[in-house]
Design an enzyme around this catalytic site. Sequence first.
Site, mmCIF file in Angstrom:
data_model
loop_
_atom_site.group_PDB
_atom_site.id
_atom_site.type_symbol
_atom_site.label_atom_id
_atom_site.label_comp_id
_atom_site.label_asym_id
_atom_site.label_seq_id
_atom_site.Cartn_x
_atom_site.Cartn_y
_atom_site.Cartn_z
ATOM 1 C CE1 TYR A 1 -1.426 -6.088 10.885
ATOM 2 C CE2 TYR A 1 -3.949 -7.180 9.968
ATOM 3 C CZ TYR A 1 -2.813 -5.845 9.602
ATOM 4 O OH TYR A 1 -3.021 -4.941 8.750
ATOM 5 C CB THR B 1 -5.994 -3.020 10.021
ATOM 6 O OG1 THR B 1 -7.531 -3.962 9.264
ATOM 7 C CG2 THR B 1 -5.965 -3.066 10.974
ATOM 8 C CG ASP B 2 -11.232 -3.981 8.304
ATOM 9 O OD1 ASP B 2 -10.629 -4.530 8.192
ATOM 10 O OD2 ASP B 2 -12.401 -3.830 6.848
ATOM 11 C CD GLU B 3 -7.534 -7.891 9.500
ATOM 12 O OE1 GLU B 3 -6.633 -8.957 10.420
ATOM 13 O OE2 GLU B 3 -6.973 -8.192 8.160
ATOM 14 N NE ARG C 1 -11.704 -11.494 5.806
ATOM 15 C CZ ARG C 1 -12.174 -12.242 7.453
ATOM 16 N NH1 ARG C 1 -13.504 -12.086 7.264
ATOM 17 N NH2 ARG C 1 -11.598 -13.072 7.574
ATOM 18 C CB ALA D 1 -4.015 -7.802 19.606
ATOM 19 N NE ARG E 1 -5.672 -16.280 9.127
ATOM 20 C CZ ARG E 1 -6.074 -15.179 7.784
ATOM 21 N NH1 ARG E 1 -6.857 -14.251 8.301
ATOM 22 N NH2 ARG E 1 -5.014 -15.456 7.398
ATOM 23 C CB ILE F 1 -0.750 0.026 1.087
ATOM 24 C CG1 ILE F 1 -1.786 -1.453 0.996
ATOM 25 C CG2 ILE F 1 -1.598 1.444 1.120
ATOM 26 C CD1 ILE F 1 -2.460 -1.683 2.269
ATOM 27 C CG LEU G 1 1.394 3.544 4.924
ATOM 28 C CD1 LEU G 1 1.482 4.822 4.381
ATOM 29 C CD2 LEU G 1 -0.183 2.484 3.815
ATOM 30 C CB ALA G 2 6.649 1.013 8.734
ATOM 31 C CB ALA G 3 2.832 -2.555 10.339
ATOM 32 C CE LYS H 1 -1.635 -1.453 11.894
ATOM 33 N NZ LYS H 1 -0.753 -0.588 11.479
#
Length: 345
Positions: A155, A130-132, A219, A157, A285, A12, A79-81, A159
């Site tokens: 992931y 993220t929407d997560e 999604r 959590a 998963r 992105i 954005l780095a992650a 974010k």
Amino acid sequence: MKILVTGGAGFIGSAVIRRAVAAGHGVVNLDALTYAACLANVAEVSDGPDYAFEQADIRDARALDRILDTHRPDSVMHLAAESHVDRSIDGPGTFIDTNVTGTYTLLEAARRYWQAQGAPEAFRFHHVSTDEVYGSLGATGFFTEDTPYAPNSPYSASKAASDHLVRAWGETYGLPVVMSNCSNNYGPYHFPEKLVPVVILKALAGEAIPVYGTGENVRDWLYVEDHADALLTVLGKGAVGRSYNIGGDNELTNIALVRLICAILDEMRPGGAPHADLIAFVADRPGHDMRYAIDATRIREELGWKPSLTVEEGLRRTVLWYLDNEPWWRALQDRDGVGKRLGNG
Ligand SMILES: NC(=O)c1ccc[n+]([C@@H]2O[C@H](COP(=O)([O-])OP(=O)(O)OC[C@H]3O[C@@H](n4cnc5c(N)ncnc54)[C@H](O)[C@@H]3O)[C@@H](O)[C@H]2O)c1
């Protein structure tokens, strides 16, 4: 405007950089170049005078201070992650280090820099999330900006934690922050371990296309260049302290998405048809969220942004891009863990 983009060698971030340079902005790309990075993603703009690259880790406070002082950006877009949910299940520590400690370190460096400049009101720290973070929905309903956080994977959590830090730095120190939470992206330069490229590349190779569980997880898919456009809109026009949900209005079950990609490939590569015969259901998963869906009313009404592509059109462009760019994805398939089943619990 000069924008310091962190994670600009990723999927992105590189789309943001290509778009920002095309729009006449100056860009400094700060990236540690982890396994997920690829500088070829920004090759079309990297020779120009409006682009600079700095290899640095967002956990390295001294490097951040030097880079901010040297380039003097008007804003930071972060954005780095670590971004792959399956990897977060196998190794959550890196996600906490980069996404939480890294965001904290970057916030502090941005705060030092902003205060040294006399705390200009026009400065922005834009955190990309993220929407997560909202967890999982049932069959109905949408995530709004007021939905309580309920992350389910290491992931999401990590974010969520970083979102809270950014908000707090705005409230406590007055750092002019804006935040955005986006649904699943797809498009050109998507790293070959993520669902859409996995499906395309497995189908092209005539190999089994793995679908987790029953494939009924839903999604909301957004074309990456539409996301980049939304991010530059939030950076330029978003209200300080406000967060914006970004979505594609394109809800699909995973199995419907996979079948759509197979149908596009049947048309573009009829020799391998029917590609859907390659679909193979595999163990789910752990902690797999059932449904994500975004209510993007705020960004549409307040900032005038909406997605430009349907998922059908975006997927056609994406498949075509992978067909035309085989050297790009071949080079990444040898990287650590790519092509293996990860995050099996
Ligand atoms: N991909 C999606 O669908 C999606 C959706 C919503 C939000 N997001 C968020 O958008 C951002 C970018 O996602 P992406 O899919 O482009 O990720 P990506 O994995 O493709 O890219 C991440 C980039 O960050 C860099 N990076 C990682 N750790 C670093 C560190 N410690 N210091 C400096 N650089 C580092 C990597 O080298 C890589 O270039 C992430 O914050 C992610 O949480 C992604």
